[in-house]
Structures are given as structure tokens and as C-alpha cells.
Design a protein around this motif. Sequence first.
Motif, PDB file in Angstrom:
ATOM      1  N   HIS A  61       0.849  -1.191   0.000  1.00 50.17           N
ATOM      2  CA  HIS A  61       0.000   0.000   0.000  1.00 50.17           C
ATOM      3  C   HIS A  61       0.877   1.230   0.000  1.00 50.17           C
ATOM      4  O   HIS A  61       1.880   1.288   0.685  1.00 50.17           O
ATOM      5  N   THR A  62       0.502   2.180  -0.780  1.00 50.05           N
ATOM      6  CA  THR A  62       1.335   3.357  -0.932  1.00 50.05           C
ATOM      7  C   THR A  62       0.487   4.596  -0.773  1.00 50.05           C
ATOM      8  O   THR A  62      -0.641   4.654  -1.260  1.00 50.05           O
ATOM      9  N   VAL A  63       1.029   5.557  -0.070  1.00 51.02           N
ATOM     10  CA  VAL A  63       0.352   6.828   0.060  1.00 51.02           C
ATOM     11  C   VAL A  63       1.134   7.849  -0.736  1.00 51.02           C
ATOM     12  O   VAL A  63       2.328   8.038  -0.520  1.00 51.02           O
ATOM     13  N   VAL A  96      -2.978   5.458  -3.036  1.00 46.79           N
ATOM     14  CA  VAL A  96      -3.155   5.063  -4.429  1.00 46.79           C
ATOM     15  C   VAL A  96      -3.341   3.552  -4.484  1.00 46.79           C
ATOM     16  O   VAL A  96      -3.175   2.849  -3.500  1.00 46.79           O
ATOM     17  N   PRO A 129      -2.886  -0.131  -4.604  1.00 45.86           N
ATOM     18  CA  PRO A 129      -1.701  -0.856  -4.146  1.00 45.86           C
ATOM     19  C   PRO A 129      -1.038  -1.642  -5.272  1.00 45.86           C
ATOM     20  O   PRO A 129      -1.677  -2.002  -6.250  1.00 45.86           O
ATOM     21  N   SER A 169       7.035   7.369   0.613  1.00 46.81           N
ATOM     22  CA  SER A 169       5.721   6.923   1.066  1.00 46.81           C
ATOM     23  C   SER A 169       5.314   5.637   0.371  1.00 46.81           C
ATOM     24  O   SER A 169       4.143   5.358   0.202  1.00 46.81           O
ATOM     25  N   GLY A 170       6.257   4.885  -0.066  1.00 42.69           N
ATOM     26  CA  GLY A 170       6.012   3.564  -0.630  1.00 42.69           C
ATOM     27  C   GLY A 170       7.255   2.727  -0.421  1.00 42.69           C
ATOM     28  O   GLY A 170       8.244   3.203   0.146  1.00 42.69           O
ATOM     29  N   PHE A 225       8.369   2.988  -4.949  1.00 37.40           N
ATOM     30  CA  PHE A 225       7.082   2.734  -5.558  1.00 37.40           C
ATOM     31  C   PHE A 225       6.218   3.990  -5.587  1.00 37.40           C
ATOM     32  O   PHE A 225       5.276   4.078  -6.365  1.00 37.40           O
TER      33      PHE A 225
END
Lengths: 853, 368
Positions: free
Chosen positions: A295-297, A303, A305, B57-58, B79
Motif C-alpha cells: 500500500h502506498t500513500v 493510491v 496498491p 511513502s512507498g 514505488f
Amino acid sequence: MSAKLEIQWTPIPNKFITWGSEIGLYEIVSLRDGSIPTIKLSNTTGANLLSTNSTHHYVKCIDIYPKSDSDLLLAIGQGNGRVTLLTFGPSQFDSLSLPGKEFVPRHPRQCNAVAWNPIENNLIAAGLDKYRSDHSVLLWDIMKCPIAPDMNGTGKLVVNTMASGLELARPVAEFGISEMTHSLAWFKTNSKLISVGMNLKNIKLVDFRDPNKSVNSTLTKAVYGLCMNPHNDKHLASFIDNQVCVWDTRNFEKPIVTLSHGKPVIKIGWCPTRHNLLASLQRDSSVINLYDIQHTVVGTEEVEPSVLERVIVPGSPHNITSFSWHASDENRLLAIALSGSVTDYTVFDRITLNWAPNSNIVWTYGRRTMKCVNDNSSIYGTLQDISHRIKQRAVMGYGLKDEFWKNAELVDDEMVANVWKWLHLSNKLVEEGILRGYNSRHPGVRSVLKVDGNVNKSDVVSISWSELGNINCHSSARIYRHEDRDKALHLCGWHFERDANSLTKFLERLQREHAFSRAAAIAVFNLKIKLALEILNQASENFSQGASLNVVAMALAGFSDDKNSMWKQLCSTARAQLVDPYLRAMFAFLTAENYSYENVLNEEGMTVDDRVAFACMFLSDNKLHEYLKSLTNELIEEGNLDGFLLTGNSGDGIRLLQRYLDATGDIQTTAIIGVKVFPGEVFANSVKEWVISYRNLLDTWQLWNQRALFDIMFSSYRPSDKPPQQVYVSCNFCGKSISAYMQGLNRGRGPFSRMGGTANKLKMSSCPNCRKPLPRCAICLMHMGTTTGIPTNDDGDNRLAEFSHWFTWCQSCRHGGHASHMIHWFKEHSECPVTPCTCKCFSVDSLGNEVCT
Amino acid sequence: MFEAQEINAEHKDLIHDVAYDYYGERMATCSSDQYVKVWDQNSEGKWILTSSWKAHSGSVWKVTWAHPEFGQVLATCSFDRTAAVWEELVGETPCPAERGNRHWVRRTNLVDSRTSVTDVKFGPKTQGLQLATCSADGVIRIYEAPDVMNLSQWTLQHEVQCKLSCSCLSWNPSLSKNHPLMLAVGSDDTNPANGGKVFIYEYSDNIRRWMKTETINSITDPVHDISFSPNLGRSFHLLAVATKDVRIISLTPIPDNASLQSGLSKLEIQTSAQFDDHGCTVWRVCWNITGTILASSGDDGCVRMFKMNYINSWKPVAVLKGDGSHISSETQRSSISSAAGLPTPPVSQTARYIKLGTIAQSREVPWH
């Protein structure tokens, strides 16, 4: 026997259960203990069956009491909807009369799911099939069931639990009237909340304190195998047919990830030891798919994943029917196949690795640890890598010695050592004037013989064998002579022609080195068969390893060059069986017909010098040139440095070096020979490339002293490439150079020469040009050029001031002072000693990176 | 006899990359937990964690050090679609003996990519400060810091479309000026029909552009890592590729007139060795300093080493289990080396759809 076999780890780390038609409890054992377990799970583990329970035939689902730390308590959901508690043998739960307890729904139908509440451990949720007027999710409290059915200790179950007089337990809560439950999962952090997959059309989140309205729900067909992410209560996964969906409960309308499979999915499970790692199993397959869901913010919004997919093959030959993650062992899972075979498998995390310039190698192991092997480790000894050898040689000062032969002593590689010895020899020959007019310090045999130019006519000398004392012989040996050939023989180390003594000396040396066969062969090549016999006899008498040589001597004594003689025929055939290349070559020479010596010339076991020297004696001009050309090409192709004998420091020599470098990676020898032997401008380009690479290597190893010495050597061979002066001192006021004056001083010239030469050390504290004072030391406030005030131990000859007297300054803020003062200051301070300056001069340097523990 | 030092990485998730600085005295790690950590070696050779910060943040895919002449500088990519350049600063401490309060400052954030940035690497130091990134949508970007003293200003110099999703890149580290700048890029595209998965790009000084000069068509499986060996004056370049097996590709420049004109070199490409020892997907490859030993890691949980014995002759020399135990250093398997034109062995492709790779039981797979 039921076709479907299930497997599950128990809360006891080394035990697992399997169930199909019966429930089996197994204990993991390590194979290292030497025990022989009933079943083998992997190369290191096996399992012993501890107990089986076959009292329940229609087991549909099982969940294990999460607090089972020494004894196990199982909740079994059965085909008739009952949930039964079960233990294996006597247990701590007996006192609570829990084993055998049954929870019976009002209307019998299949139980599809059973789940212990992870927080309120006395609660079990059971999900049932649809019944018209009954609820499909029942919540039982194990402590509130009044009576256990009669077990009688025999495992025989009282058949009619519905009999009157037996008070049925009432569920604590119930919901989902005339609905069908496929799967359910508790939230890990909220004991009141449960997610339920219902009716093949929706997933509901229900707070059982108010079970009639769902907290949240979504419309989906994916209602099977609901499971909660153990690390994050927001995410749950479920599946239907070929699809696995991952849901975010905060945004429940649509799955955040949908994973498509080729075949119907039969089981999914989150890895408890990894974040966001979901495993799925498809029908009729022997592999398990793993999904790493990241999971990315970005900014403030989450957004979509990313999903990394991997496929693992636990190694079972049959199709897997179920798997179970181990709760605490990292990435460990058990898989059970159709055949009932169980596999213990650990998913290796991706290993990333790197190799430091100083031979440290590091890689990751699992998620949290890194493994590091440094260059002292024994593994590097076994690898025998060139990088290791280069570093050791560099530290010993390899290549920095002026005398070529000293470098030979520093290498363990025979070929490289021979090159240095040859370079020494050729250099000596040039200096002694034996080789003259080649415009080179290391001419090769080819340039000496002018192979590439006109063919010189050599004189042929025939020497009859019988005159040399071999009575059996009638013919003669043919030797070619020319002054160029003499020089070439010198280069090969065979300078015996003029001086019989030198041959005996040479042979004596070989005998001392125990190279008897070589000594004998060389004696024979020089037509001294008697001498060869002596050598062989002595060797066989005095040295154990020469014992077989007297047989050789015997054979040699019978030498006859009669074509039809028995001796010749026998020797020709027996020669092939000789192991020693020199003995082989010796007989090949003696049995050669028509002066063709291919068997000697192509004898690979002989050193190149001996072969070339032999060729220079016995081959006619044309043949010799041909032979040398082909041998040169062969050696260059091999990257064999012995070829230097032929090429010398010509263009071919550079090609040979390049080839050697390509084959071995030995940039060190290549660069050093390049600098020392190939001074010509023609080769400057490739030599420079090598030098840059080698210097870079020394830099990364922080062998700066060696690098500097190498630079000094390099510039001594290349006076034109002298590095420019790197430090200048100029006056702040007039901008004129001060260093120029100082240089003048040393030579006793310039305006200050009258001051030099006195016993007092020179003090120059002002600009010699404008007479303005030089900068002050920030600590002692003395001008540059004055002493530090720290007494020094005078050794009399102080041509170079000690380092502590040097003036040093920060490249960043330009403040500075005497080196010793500065070092002293920065021992206790991090900021510049100049009052308004906040520069952290000392830390700007990467040297400050040393870690204190 | 043989022991590996263990370091507790203190990362909360999978470590994706570990990088040594120029001297091998500092180490940086990056992880899916979005943190980057810097480790320094103390006088006893133990690695000490000196900095740790949330960098992205990834997941942070890669981390790499710049040449020390540019300072203590790191680059990371993630990412979260960005790449970042970090510089170490020394904080306020009265006493340097108590190891300055060092911290890392983000000097720039490169946000040009619209997808995950999968690799980042500094160019050879002779080029000043150059940075290459590649991203999942198949774009290679070359950035440059025109002023090496100012790390916050980076200009996007080149943008090269690669068509296939890029997973890794490697600069040719050669210090020689005899050949143009060279980059190799690998793609993790899974479709064998898309052709070769390794591309060689060269910078032409004449037209001032990066041009694709070669595609290595013998590699059609997804590529996970790629690495040029240190060149050290060799007449050819070596490229290690981690795909379903370990490949070593040699690239020999052929001098000809056309290449002189275009400023690009013509390369003769040869598979120098191919090792299926891992028996499954290979994740990473890296070289020792002389480019004579290659280390690789794969899904069998082992680190394997291959040593060069002669030109185009490579041998497996050591197997280290992931937990640090040493399995063997003997050469139990035959050397698999090839001269020119070794027929590519039959691809033992499993009939599974594999997105990132297959992990099998660690077993010895015989070579055909």
C-alpha cells in the motif's frame, strides 16, 4: 475416506493437526537429532503422529482455541450444525468439563464456519446453512453451556442429544435469519465485530451487540474464505471461483485489489509473519501463489496498491488440498496433498546482496537480518581470487621495486615471476652491451632475429655424433649459427656457446633445483650425451625422486642414430609413455628423422625459453621464423606471459599483456609491466588506461601510500607526464606566489639565500614580495612561518618540517593554523576556532565518519 | 570454520537493496517499510546503525551511493513514483568525539515518473553528478546536477523510451574514454513474445543523445537484476543478468569506421556463461571488485558464487546458504562455459504463469 484433507498449525508451535475423515495430531521433530519420525516433512524436519480422533465423521470445519498453550481444545463444526469441543486425551480443560461439550442449533443443517473470538476467548461463532426460520450465525459461549453430553470416557457419544431432559445451550447472540453463511472472520482488535460472507451475495460486518443491522456491507459474490489481515484490521480477503478480492473496510464498496486465477481458488491465507502477504491455493494445482500487496500513500491519498506475485512449489508431487502458515516462524507453511503427504516449507524471502570493494559480502536473510562475510573469512582463502592476491601484493610493495627480480619474489604465480626474471635478464643483457642497437631495453627474440625483416643466412655447422664419442653413430647433428641467434640464445638464458663453463654452471644450478630431467635434456640438446648420463646417474644415486632416472640413463647410453637400429625403434615407441616432458623431448630429439624436430618444438611441458632456444639452434632460417611466428600467436592467444620472450616490448607485447589481463583480471601486473616496460609514446594510451584502473583500485582499498608510490614510479618512467604542482601558497595582499620563493630558498638562490645555510631554521613570517604578514594560526595567533612553540626533538637533519609544524586550513571556511594546534582543537570542538565562524571544518571531512561505540 | 556475521537490520519489512559506499565502509539499506538506514563500521568491524529515516511513502526499491568526491550522497527510488537524492549533514554537537549528530537531508525529489521508479544509479564519476532512473512504464531518465556543490538542482537531461517495463539498470563503470557511456537496462516483462529483455544504450557525443545500440535477444524471460562488472582495462565488458538463471554476457567492442562516425561502438555479444544452479528465479547479481567472481542470490535461498578461470570460462565455486552456513566451495558441478555460439539449452519452462518468478524447493537441477 474424504477426499478433502485439511491441515492447520496449532497454537503450540511444534504441533499441527490434519483432518479429513479423522483428526490427527502431529508433532514436528528435527531430523538432526537422529530420530526417525513416522513421516518426513522436509530435508530437516519430520513429524510423529501423537493422536487421532475419529469420533466425528462429518467434520466440516475446525478452529483451535487460541489460548491452547499446552493442551489443545478444538471446536468442530459438523455436518449437522453442531459445534463440538474436543481435546486429545486428558487435558487442563477437563476440570471445566469442556471436552465433549456440544452446541446444537435449533434446526440441524450444515455448519460452514466456526471461529473463536481472538479476544474474548470463550466465544465461538458458528456459521450455518440456511434454514427458513432460523438464524445462520450463532454465537456460543463455552462457559455458559450447562451440561456436557455423556462421553463416558470411551469416546462413545450419546446419540440423541436432542432428547428431552437435556437442556440445550442457548446462543449468546444470533443473527442472519433465513440467510446462509459461507464464512466468517473476527476482527483482531475489536472483539464485538465480525465479518460474515452471506448468501453468495454480500459480506457484512456485524457488531453482535446489535446484530440486526450490519455495520457495513458490500455486494459481492466473493463470500468464501473470509480472512482478516493479521497486521491490519482494515483489510480482509475473500474469494469466489477464480477471483480473490482484498477489501478495505473503510471503503467497502469495491475491492481494493482483485486477483484473477486460472483455476478456482480453494483456500487463501494471510501470512502472520509478514505484512500484507496473501497466499492462495487453486484447485488441482501443486503450487501456492503469494501476493505481496504494497500500500502506498502519495501525498495524502492512498493510491492503488501494487501487487508482487510469486509462485512457490512446496515440492509435493500431488495436488495440494490445503496449507497453513505458521504463526510465529517466519514464512513457514505446511501444505498437505491429496495423497495425505505433508510438506514443511519455508518461503525464502528475496535475498538481496552486495559486494564491497574490500571483499565484504552482505546479503539479507529473512526480513530482519543481514549476513555479512568479511575478507578474513576462510571462504576467501578457498576462492583464491585475484582481487585478494592483488591487494596482498600491493601491500607488500609489489611493482614498486626498481630491480625487476625483486618483484618476482613477491608473487606466488610462477608465470608472472618468470616474466620479471626475464625482464631482469633482458635488461642486464642490454646494459652489458650484449644486445645492442635495438632501441629498447627489453627486445624480444623476434626483434633480435629480425623475424619481421629480411631473412639472414645462417651458417650450418655439422657435428658428427661419433666425434663426440658416440661410437654407434654415423650421421651428424646440424646446428645453425648466426650472431643474431647467439643473442636470442642469450635471451633464452642459453648462453653456452662461447663458454663451456657456463653450460656446466647452468646445469649444476638446475641439479641443485632438482630439475634433473631438464638438465639432462639441455645437456643432450647441447650434444653432451656423456654429461647427460652423468647427471641422470647422479640424480638416481643421490635423490629418491630420481630413482627411475637410471633406467632412462641406461636407455640413453645405448644411443644410436642408425635408422633401423633396435634402439631407435624402441625409443620412438616407449617415448610416448614417459611422463616427464623433458625426457620425452630428449628422446624425441635423438630419434628425430631428417632433422625435423616437431616433437620437441611442440612439447608443451617444456618452458617456452627452452623451446625457443632449441629452435634457435636446430631450425633453419625459414623454419625458425615460421615456428616463432606461430608460437608467438599461440602464446598471445593464450595470454601466456612467457610470450614476452618472443615479443619483448613491441606492439605484440602490448597485445599479449591485454590478452593476459582479459584472461586473468590481473590489472596490477599489467599496469606495472606496462609502465616499466613500455615507455614508448606509441603505447601510452593503453598503458594509461591500465594505470587509471589500477590507481582506482588502490584508492578504493584506501592504499594511498601504495598509490602515491605507484604515482611516483609512474612519473619517473614518464617524465613528460609529471603531475602538476598541486599546492600553491600565495600572498593574500599582493597575490604573488610565496612557494616560488621558498623553492628558491632551498636551492640557495633567491633573495633569501643569504639567510639560508645558517644553523637557525629559517623563519619567514611575511610575504617576501610586499612584506605584509602571512596569515596567523587561529590558535596561537602567530604568523605562518613561525614555530608552534611545542618543543621538537631535533634529529639534526630537519630538511622536512614535521607535519605538526605544517600550516593547514579548512577548504570550506579558509581558516586554519598549525596542524598540531588544529588537531588538538578539534579533539574537543566541532566548530572552527575562529570566533564568528560556525563551520564544522573537521566533520566536513569524511574521515570524521569513524564510528564510536 | 566459516562464520557469517549477523546484523539485525531493524527493518519492519522486506529489505530490497543494500549498497556499499566507494570504500565499503558504509552501508545503506532500504525496505518496504519505506525507511532507509545507514550503517557504519566501527573499529572492530561491527556494523552500527547510524541513521534511519522514512524516505518515501512507498516501498523503497533501491539505494545507491555517489562517489565520495561529491560528498556523502545517497539516491533512492520508490514505488511512490519518485526518486530522491540525500545528503548527510552534521548537526550541532559540541564534541565531535561523541559522533556528530548526523542526519540526512532530502536534497531533491525527482517526480517525473508516472509509475513506480524501479532503479536508480549514479553515473561514472568522470561524468560529474549524473543519475539514471528507470521506471515501470519503460522510461529511462538521465538527470544531471550541473553544479556538484548544489545537490538540490537537477535537470532532466534525457528521457529514453524503452517500450517494455524496466526493472533494473546498470552503468558501465569503465573509466576508459575509448568508448561511449554505456547503460544496460533489464525488463521484467513476462511475455516472451516481446523479445529480448536486456537493452544496451550508448551516449553518442556527436548527436548528444542516448541511443539503443543492442538488444540481447537470447534473454526473453523477465530480468530482475543486471550488473556490469568493473572493467579494469579489459578489452571487453561483462554483464551479469539475473533472470530465470544466471547469465554472463560479454560485450566486445569492434572497431570500425561506422562506429567512429556515429560515436557509438559496435558490440559483439556473446553468452559467456549460463548457470542454472539456483534451479529457480535469480533475484540479484553482483561482482567483486575485479570482476572475477560473480555472486548471485535466488529463490532457493542460497548465495552462489561463480569464478572466472579464463576468458569465457566460469565455474561455480561456492554456495552459501541464506542463514550463513557454507554448503560447499568445491566445484561439484561441471563448469558450464561456452565459447562462441553455445546452443542455448532447452528452456525448462514450467507451464505456469509466472509474474515475478517461481520458487521451487531448493534442489540441485542438473545441467543439460
